[in-house]
Design a protein around this motif. Structure first.
Motif, PDB file in Angstrom:
ATOM      1  N   ARG A 131       0.832  -1.220   0.000  1.00 21.59           N
ATOM      2  CA  ARG A 131       0.000   0.000   0.000  1.00 21.59           C
ATOM      3  C   ARG A 131       0.864   1.266   0.000  1.00 21.59           C
ATOM      4  NH1 ARG A 131      -5.215   0.470   1.369  1.00 21.59           N
ATOM      5  NH2 ARG A 131      -4.825   2.157   2.844  1.00 21.59           N
ATOM      6  N   PHE A 154       2.002   1.630  -3.727  1.00 19.41           N
ATOM      7  CA  PHE A 154       1.078   2.163  -4.737  1.00 19.41           C
ATOM      8  C   PHE A 154       0.341   3.420  -4.248  1.00 19.41           C
ATOM      9  CE2 PHE A 154      -1.277  -1.735  -3.245  1.00 19.41           C
ATOM     10  CZ  PHE A 154      -2.408  -1.134  -2.700  1.00 19.41           C
ATOM     11  N   LEU A 155       0.929   4.073  -3.281  1.00 23.70           N
ATOM     12  CA  LEU A 155       0.476   5.405  -2.842  1.00 23.70           C
ATOM     13  C   LEU A 155      -0.955   5.400  -2.303  1.00 23.70           C
ATOM     14  CD1 LEU A 155       1.883   7.710  -5.689  1.00 23.70           C
ATOM     15  CD2 LEU A 155       3.029   6.884  -3.637  1.00 23.70           C
ATOM     16  N   ALA A 156      -1.300   4.312  -1.595  1.00 28.40           N
ATOM     17  CA  ALA A 156      -2.605   4.302  -0.936  1.00 28.40           C
ATOM     18  C   ALA A 156      -2.430   4.827   0.482  1.00 28.40           C
ATOM     19  CB  ALA A 156      -3.172   2.890  -0.901  1.00 28.40           C
ATOM     20  N   ARG A 200       0.461   7.599  -9.893  1.00 25.79           N
ATOM     21  CA  ARG A 200      -0.304   6.354  -9.793  1.00 25.79           C
ATOM     22  C   ARG A 200      -0.524   5.727 -11.163  1.00 25.79           C
ATOM     23  NH1 ARG A 200      -4.306   9.047  -5.421  1.00 25.79           N
ATOM     24  NH2 ARG A 200      -3.410   8.159  -3.527  1.00 25.79           N
ATOM     25  N   PHE A 229      -5.013  -5.779  -6.446  1.00 21.40           N
ATOM     26  CA  PHE A 229      -5.361  -5.745  -5.024  1.00 21.40           C
ATOM     27  C   PHE A 229      -5.644  -7.159  -4.535  1.00 21.40           C
ATOM     28  CE2 PHE A 229      -6.699  -1.765  -6.976  1.00 21.40           C
ATOM     29  CZ  PHE A 229      -6.093  -0.824  -6.155  1.00 21.40           C
ATOM     30  N   ARG A 247     -10.920  -5.533  -5.795  1.00 26.62           N
ATOM     31  CA  ARG A 247     -11.475  -4.187  -5.954  1.00 26.62           C
ATOM     32  C   ARG A 247     -11.984  -3.918  -7.366  1.00 26.62           C
ATOM     33  NH1 ARG A 247      -8.975  -0.146  -2.225  1.00 26.62           N
ATOM     34  NH2 ARG A 247      -8.147  -1.423  -0.564  1.00 26.62           N
ATOM     35  N   ILE A 291     -14.883  -2.891  -9.927  1.00 19.51           N
ATOM     36  CA  ILE A 291     -16.047  -2.028  -9.720  1.00 19.51           C
ATOM     37  C   ILE A 291     -17.290  -2.814 -10.109  1.00 19.51           C
ATOM     38  CG2 ILE A 291     -17.139   0.109 -10.473  1.00 19.51           C
ATOM     39  CD1 ILE A 291     -14.317   1.293 -10.478  1.00 19.51           C
ATOM     40  N   TYR A 293     -20.444  -2.482 -10.734  1.00 17.53           N
ATOM     41  CA  TYR A 293     -21.441  -2.257 -11.791  1.00 17.53           C
ATOM     42  C   TYR A 293     -20.821  -2.015 -13.153  1.00 17.53           C
ATOM     43  CZ  TYR A 293     -20.618   1.868  -8.998  1.00 17.53           C
ATOM     44  OH  TYR A 293     -20.038   2.813  -8.215  1.00 17.53           O
ATOM     45  N   LEU A 294     -19.520  -2.295 -13.270  1.00 23.76           N
ATOM     46  CA  LEU A 294     -18.903  -2.231 -14.599  1.00 23.76           C
ATOM     47  C   LEU A 294     -18.627  -3.655 -15.074  1.00 23.76           C
ATOM     48  CD1 LEU A 294     -16.275   0.676 -14.357  1.00 23.76           C
ATOM     49  CD2 LEU A 294     -18.598   0.756 -15.260  1.00 23.76           C
ATOM     50  N   TYR A 322     -14.986  -5.991 -19.204  1.00 24.07           N
ATOM     51  CA  TYR A 322     -14.345  -5.138 -20.211  1.00 24.07           C
ATOM     52  C   TYR A 322     -14.091  -3.739 -19.657  1.00 24.07           C
ATOM     53  CZ  TYR A 322     -13.672  -2.508 -24.553  1.00 24.07           C
ATOM     54  OH  TYR A 322     -13.158  -1.702 -25.528  1.00 24.07           O
ATOM     55  N   ASP A 323     -15.135  -3.129 -19.081  1.00 21.25           N
ATOM     56  CA  ASP A 323     -15.002  -1.752 -18.587  1.00 21.25           C
ATOM     57  C   ASP A 323     -14.052  -1.663 -17.398  1.00 21.25           C
ATOM     58  OD1 ASP A 323     -16.558  -0.427 -20.469  1.00 21.25           O
ATOM     59  OD2 ASP A 323     -18.428  -0.898 -19.418  1.00 21.25           O
ATOM     60  N   LEU A 352     -10.507   0.628 -17.399  1.00 18.93           N
ATOM     61  CA  LEU A 352     -10.430   1.797 -16.501  1.00 18.93           C
ATOM     62  C   LEU A 352      -9.125   2.583 -16.540  1.00 18.93           C
ATOM     63  CD1 LEU A 352     -12.255   1.080 -13.112  1.00 18.93           C
ATOM     64  CD2 LEU A 352     -12.675   2.909 -14.748  1.00 18.93           C
ATOM     65  N   PRO A 353      -7.961   1.905 -16.372  1.00 18.49           N
ATOM     66  CA  PRO A 353      -6.721   2.705 -16.337  1.00 18.49           C
ATOM     67  C   PRO A 353      -6.489   3.475 -17.643  1.00 18.49           C
ATOM     68  CG  PRO A 353      -6.326   0.479 -15.563  1.00 18.49           C
ATOM     69  CD  PRO A 353      -7.710   0.488 -16.132  1.00 18.49           C
ATOM     70  N   ARG A 369      -6.507  -5.673 -15.519  1.00 19.84           N
ATOM     71  CA  ARG A 369      -6.613  -4.239 -15.288  1.00 19.84           C
ATOM     72  C   ARG A 369      -5.272  -3.655 -14.828  1.00 19.84           C
ATOM     73  NH1 ARG A 369     -10.688  -2.239 -10.705  1.00 19.84           N
ATOM     74  NH2 ARG A 369      -9.003  -2.984  -9.383  1.00 19.84           N
TER      75      ARG A 369
END
Ligand SMILES: Nc1ncnc2c1ncn2[C@@H]1O[C@H](COP(=O)(O)OP(=O)(O)OP(=O)(O)O)[C@@H](O)[C@H]1O
Ligand SMILES: [Mg+2]
Lengths: 240, 299
Positions: A49, A52-54, A81, A88, A92, A94, A96-97, A100-101, A105-106, A153
């Motif tokens: 963490r 990856f700058l969390a 980032r 993760f 993690r 998403i 409701y995506l 493919y979506d 994302l990135p 992803r």
């Protein structure tokens, strides 16, 4: 060899609790491949963490891509980032995506155009064996399938640094080997890879990799190997 | 706009699924917009009525010469008419002729007004004072006291002042209601945004870790809430418009000149139509500020 990650006396505590990570000093050479091991609760996820700058450390110095990130202003974080791919431990995705979506994302965050995204995402989904599940929501995917989406992803934008937390925990050995091959291929293109894992078989499959052992928040490195990183240098890939 | 930034905005839109936010936001905004449009219509109508009332009354006084003896009355009326015409700042002096006066009085007094000269009627003179020359009233009073002791000055502006004052207060009240509604809409949007931020907390964290900027995240919420506000605003306007139209018809049916001026003119309708757009703009700004503020505070 220039190091892409550099920790100096880094300590981390959550709130007012005891230190979860203490006195961490090590560096990762650009283009190296590392495994991060240690018992459950040793602090592997916490260390990643920081990478990856969390999370900012409670003390010590962390340099990433040659810059001090402990004092990095908030508005410069996004561009840092985008140079890091993350798998993760809990995926993690998403919810409701579609698969493919999620994978796209990135690239969308970085403003890549849709035609280019379509090519890259379809190719990547096919590679992780999910070509036919592109439009499926995460909830309808098995644990292993979700994990593969998470990995797709993380690598889709060809990051300079790939941070993977237990990326093969939910897949069979065959698929684990295939995913590891993906990480190695990326590594050969110049990406620095760090993979946290319990799986000792995984360690054996990448002979060139170094292992960082963590125990109760401290480096278990009697020989001082990671402190004076001697990982093989790799040619740098020009990055987008 | 460059192709690259258009593509960027298109892809930003797809960071979260398309569509509006769940919840009663559009309905809340519809109700507020309904009330806001009604208040605005009231304000516009009354504002115009006040203006035309002021126009009609400003500088209009009527001089009545109440004198029983017709000869004396006639003499004083003539003297007043010619003297008043000489005072600077007076635009016009007009004697209301007998026939006109009888016609005015007939509805009140019946046919007796037409029975010759038996019924003594006062002589009436309409005086038009130029705008900004109200202070000449004193001069008029002095002149009349000298040449026509039986004259009484009927200042319309003064007698209708309470009505004009009422209309002015109602206009201000309407403006205040519009402003309060706009403020309340802003707060409702802030609350809706906060709850949406809560709902999507985990997603926002992932987007951040994948390198999304605060601005990109704010845009996702802006779009949605602007759509909700626009939808709500359109519903509110659609409900308010017939109400205003029907009220306008009823006012018109009163047949009163003053009531007639309350009805809305085309530019006023345009202004009312712009309210939902303004509301959506306001919602967008409120959302952006809320999201950016919340994101800065949390990390
Ligand atoms: N947000 C948090 N707040 C407080 N304590 C935490 C938090 N996250 C982790 N910890 C504690 O930090 C310690 C290290 O946790 P961490 O998740 O880094 O371990 P790990 O090595 O990744 O374990 P595992 O192999 O089970 O994933 C644990 O004792 C955990 O309870
Ligand atoms: Mg862990």
């Amino acid at each position: 060899m220039a190091s892409i990650v550099q920790f100096e006396n880094v300590g981390l505590r959550y709130g007012t609790g005891a230190e979860i990570l203490s006195d961490l000093s090590f560096s990762l050479a650009r283009g190296s491949f590392h495994f991060l091991t240690g018992p459950s609760g040793a602090g592997k996820t916490s260390l990643l963490r920081l990478l990856f700058l969390a999370q900012r450390p409670s003390r010590g110095l962390i340099r990433l891509f040659g810059e001090d990130i402990v004092t990095l202003p908030r508005d410069r974080m996004p561009l840092f980032r985008r140079r890091i791919g993350v798998v993760f431990q809990d995926f993690r995705l998403i919810p409701y995506l579609s698969a493919y979506d999620n994978v796209a994302l990135p690239l969308r965050v970085a403003g890549v155009d849709e035609a280019e995204i379509a090519t890259a995402v379809n190719e990547m989904l096919a590679w992780v064996g999910l070509g036919s599940r592109a439009s499926a929501r995460p909830a309808t995917l098995s644990g292993g399938e979700q994990q593969r989406v998470a990995i797709a992803r993380a690598v889709i934008a060809r990051p300079e640094l790939l941070v993977a937390d237990e990326p093969t925990g939910n897949v069979d050995p065959d698929m684990a080997g295939r995913l590891l091959y993906l990480f190695e291929a990326l590594n050969k293109l110049g990406t620095t890879v760090i993979v946290a894992t319990h799986d000792v078989h995984l360690l054996e499959r990448v002979p060139d990799a170094r292992t960082i052992r963590l125990d109760r928040g401290r480096l278990d490195d009697p020989a001082g190997i990671v402190r004076t990183d001697i990982a093989r240098p790799l040619p740098r890939r020009p990055l987008r | 706009m460059s192709a690259a930034s258009t593509a960027m905005r298109a892809s930003n839109r797809r960071l979260l699924p398309e569509g509006r936010l769940e919840g009663p936001l559009p309905w809340l905004i519809a109700i507020m917009m309904f009330l806001m449009v009604l208040a605005a219509a009231l304000g516009l109508g009354l504002g115009r009525a006040a203006a035309s009332l002021a126009d009609a009354l400003a500088g209009r006084v009527t001089v009545q010469i109440v004198e029983g003896d017709p000869r004396a009355r006639e003499a004083q009326a003539r003297a007043a008419q010619s003297e008043l015409g000489r005072i600077a700042g007076i635009r016009a002096v007009r004697r209301v002729d007998d026939a006109e006066m009888r016609a005015l009085l007939e509805p009140w007094l019946g046919n007796i007004v037409n029975h010759g000269d038996d019924l003594p009627l006062p002589a009436m003179i309409d005086v038009d004072i130029a705008p900004g020359e109200q202070w000449r009233l004193a001069a008029i009073g002095r002149t009349l006291a000298r040449i026509a002791p039986a004259a009484r000055i009927d200042d319309h502006g003064r007698s209708l002042a309470p009505l004009a004052g009422l209309i002015a207060s109602l206009t201000w009240l309407a403006i205040a209601i519009v402003l309060l509604m706009a403020t309340a809409t802003g707060f409702v949007v802030v609350l809706a945004t906060r709850s949406a931020l809560d709902t999507h907390h985990a997603t926002i964290e992932v987007l951040h870790l994948l390198g999304a900027t605060d601005s990109q995240i704010a845009r996702l919420f802006q779009r949605r809430i602007a759509l909700d506000a626009l939808l709500g605003g359109a519903i509110g306007l659609a409900c308010a418009a017939p109400v205003i139209f029907l009220l306008g018809l009823r006012l018109g049916a009163l047949g009163s000149e003053l009531a007639g001026t309350v009805a809305l003119w085309p530019a006023a309708w345009l202004l009312l139509g712009a309210l939902p757009l303004a509301g959506a703009g306001l919602a967008t700004i409120a959302t952006r500020r809320t999201v950016l503020g919340a994101l800065r505070r949390t990390s």
